[in-house]
Scaffold this active site. Structure first.
Site, PDB file in Angstrom:
ATOM      1  CG  ASN A  64     -25.779  20.279 -19.933  1.00 21.32           C
ATOM      2  OD1 ASN A  64     -25.786  20.765 -18.803  1.00 21.32           O
ATOM      3  ND2 ASN A  64     -25.803  21.012 -21.028  1.00 21.32           N
ATOM      4  CE  LYS A 104     -24.760  17.278 -25.674  1.00 18.25           C
ATOM      5  NZ  LYS A 104     -24.545  18.257 -24.617  1.00 18.25           N
ATOM      6  CD  GLU A 161     -23.876  20.355 -27.359  1.00 19.89           C
ATOM      7  OE1 GLU A 161     -23.183  20.423 -26.331  1.00 19.89           O
ATOM      8  OE2 GLU A 161     -25.069  20.029 -27.353  1.00 19.89           O
ATOM      9  CG  ASP A 162     -20.566  23.400 -27.921  1.00 21.86           C
ATOM     10  OD1 ASP A 162     -21.200  23.628 -26.877  1.00 21.86           O
ATOM     11  OD2 ASP A 162     -19.689  22.531 -27.987  1.00 21.86           O
ATOM     12  CE1 TYR A 210     -28.918  -0.522 -51.272  1.00 18.24           C
ATOM     13  CE2 TYR A 210     -27.847  -1.860 -52.953  1.00 18.24           C
ATOM     14  CZ  TYR A 210     -28.242  -0.626 -52.482  1.00 18.24           C
ATOM     15  OH  TYR A 210     -27.957   0.511 -53.189  1.00 18.24           O
ATOM     16  CB  ALA A 263     -27.104  29.709 -24.696  1.00 22.79           C
ATOM     17  CB  ALA A 264     -26.258  28.424 -19.759  1.00 20.67           C
TER      18      ALA A 264
END
Length: 391
Positions: A318, A94, A136-137, A39, A197-198
């Protein structure tokens, strides 16, 4: 004494108490000398170096090894639009997978907005803190625009895993399934049920990999240019899929004689439709927790069956893809994740199975220790070939 949580005794809830991740320092602070290096005053020298040359963040910060996992909570697992707060356990999970399987640090970011412009602007403003963005999602069709615009705006990898992670692993498994059943990708007939999406990403990567005869369906049937209700994304896909072979109609119309079925819709396919497929068919029912075609039914008519579940063979997971894809992209400081990088990842996964391929083994296990390194190396090499590597 701590107060028990409301679901004490349930192993799932017990595991989640306090969350699934924490921040850990990579340096020790045992005294004033180390504090002055980590620091003030020492850190000021590093700040000045970065101010003079922003590329120094690649050497002196965690940025090049860190992903933002961004969601608005509108399409979480099979739960749907449950909001950003309820999405956090999935985003934490995730992040744990990124670290465990790719050595990549990740930060969950759950946004309290579903407005496309607000999401894009927020992510773009946060981008200097990260080496990549994992969307994501986020529900379709908004997810397509969000990804496309962020890719245009940012010079770091932007990857919507619900699209491309699923597509990479599905292509890897299909590559081996076609080989096992003696089929040529150029002549195999593939039906993709689901144009979210998929589904869109699976169809696109199959086309990229040389599968010519692909047809995609949404709830209203086959995507083809004769329909007037298609979004821009679906219309473009229709031109590249069903239009090339003049296909239209319902699932029953296109499943008759089809070699491959890939379900990413969450619906259920009646047995009489499944039974109309070609001999030695390939069925991937990827909806979780209930596949479009249950394996017990699929095995009556198909030679190779895959699901998204861990309790059946051939899990399309995935986690086989996204940690290694980002690791490989980070290794070469890639500015983007290209179609070539995705196909390379799929090829690497398929090749790991090699001569061991059989009906219940067309894709490696997520716990195969070779997976992250194989995907990482293939993606890094593809990034260099595609001209997006900065080192």
């Amino acid at each position: 004494m701590a107060t028990p949580h409301p679901h004490a005794g349930d192993p799932v809830f017990d595991l989640h108490v306090g969350g699934k991740m924490e921040t850990v320092s990579t340096v020790a602070l045992r005294g004033p000398d180390e504090l002055s290096l980590a620091y003030t005053p020492g850190v000021a020298r590093v700040c000045e170096a970065i101010a003079a040359d922003p590329s120094m963040t690649q050497h002196y910060t965690w940025v090049p090894n860190t992903v933002a996992i961004v969601t608005d909570g509108t399409a979480v697992l099979g739960l749907g639009d449950i909001g950003p707060a309820a999405a956090m356990p999935v985003m934490e999970g995730k992040a744990v997978l990124f670290k465990q399987f790719g050595g990549v640090d990740a930060v969950p970011i759950c946004l309290d907005t579903t407005d496309v412009d607000e999401i894009i602007e927020t992510v773009a403003r946060l981008a200097p803190s990260f080496g990549g963005i994992n969307l994501e999602d986020i529900s379709a069709p908004r997810c397509f625009e969000i990804e496309a615009r962020l890719k245009e705006r940012l010079d770091i990898p932007v990857f919507h895993d619900d699209q491309h992670g699923t597509a990479v692993v599905a292509l890897a498994a299909l590559t081996n399934a076609l080989r096992l059943t003696g089929r040529d990708p150029a002549t195999a007939r593939v039906v993709v049920q689901g144009a979210g999406a998929a589904g869109v990403a699976v169809a696109r990567i199959l086309l990229e990999a040389g599968v010519a005869d692909v047809v995609v369906l949404d709830r209203q049937g086959v995507l083809h240019s004769g329909r007037s209700d298609l979004t821009a994304v679906k219309a473009a896909l229709a031109r590249d899929t069903a239009d090339r072979f003049g296909r239209s109609g319902s699932l029953a119309d296109v499943m008759a004689g089809a070699d491959v079925y890939i379900g990413v819709s969450g619906g259920q396919v009646p047995e009489h439709i499944v039974s109309s497929m070609a001999d030695d068919a390939i069925i991937f029912g990827l909806a979780n927790p209930t596949p479009e075609v249950h394996p017990d039914l699929a095995h009556r008519y198909a030679r190779v069956v895959a699901t998204g579940r861990s309790d059946f063979p051939n899990q399309i997971n995935n986690v086989l893809a996204f940690p290694g894809i980002f690791r490989g992209a980070f290794d070469v400081h890639a500015t983007a994740i290209t179609e070539g990088m995705k196909v390379a990842a799929a090829t690497a996964l398929a090749e790991l199975v090699g001569d061991d391929v059989r009906e219940d083994l067309v894709i490696p296990s997520p716990f195969d220790p070779r997976v992250p390194g194989a995907v990482r190396s293939a993606v890094a090499a593809a990034a260099r070939r595609d001209g997006v590597a900065r080192r």
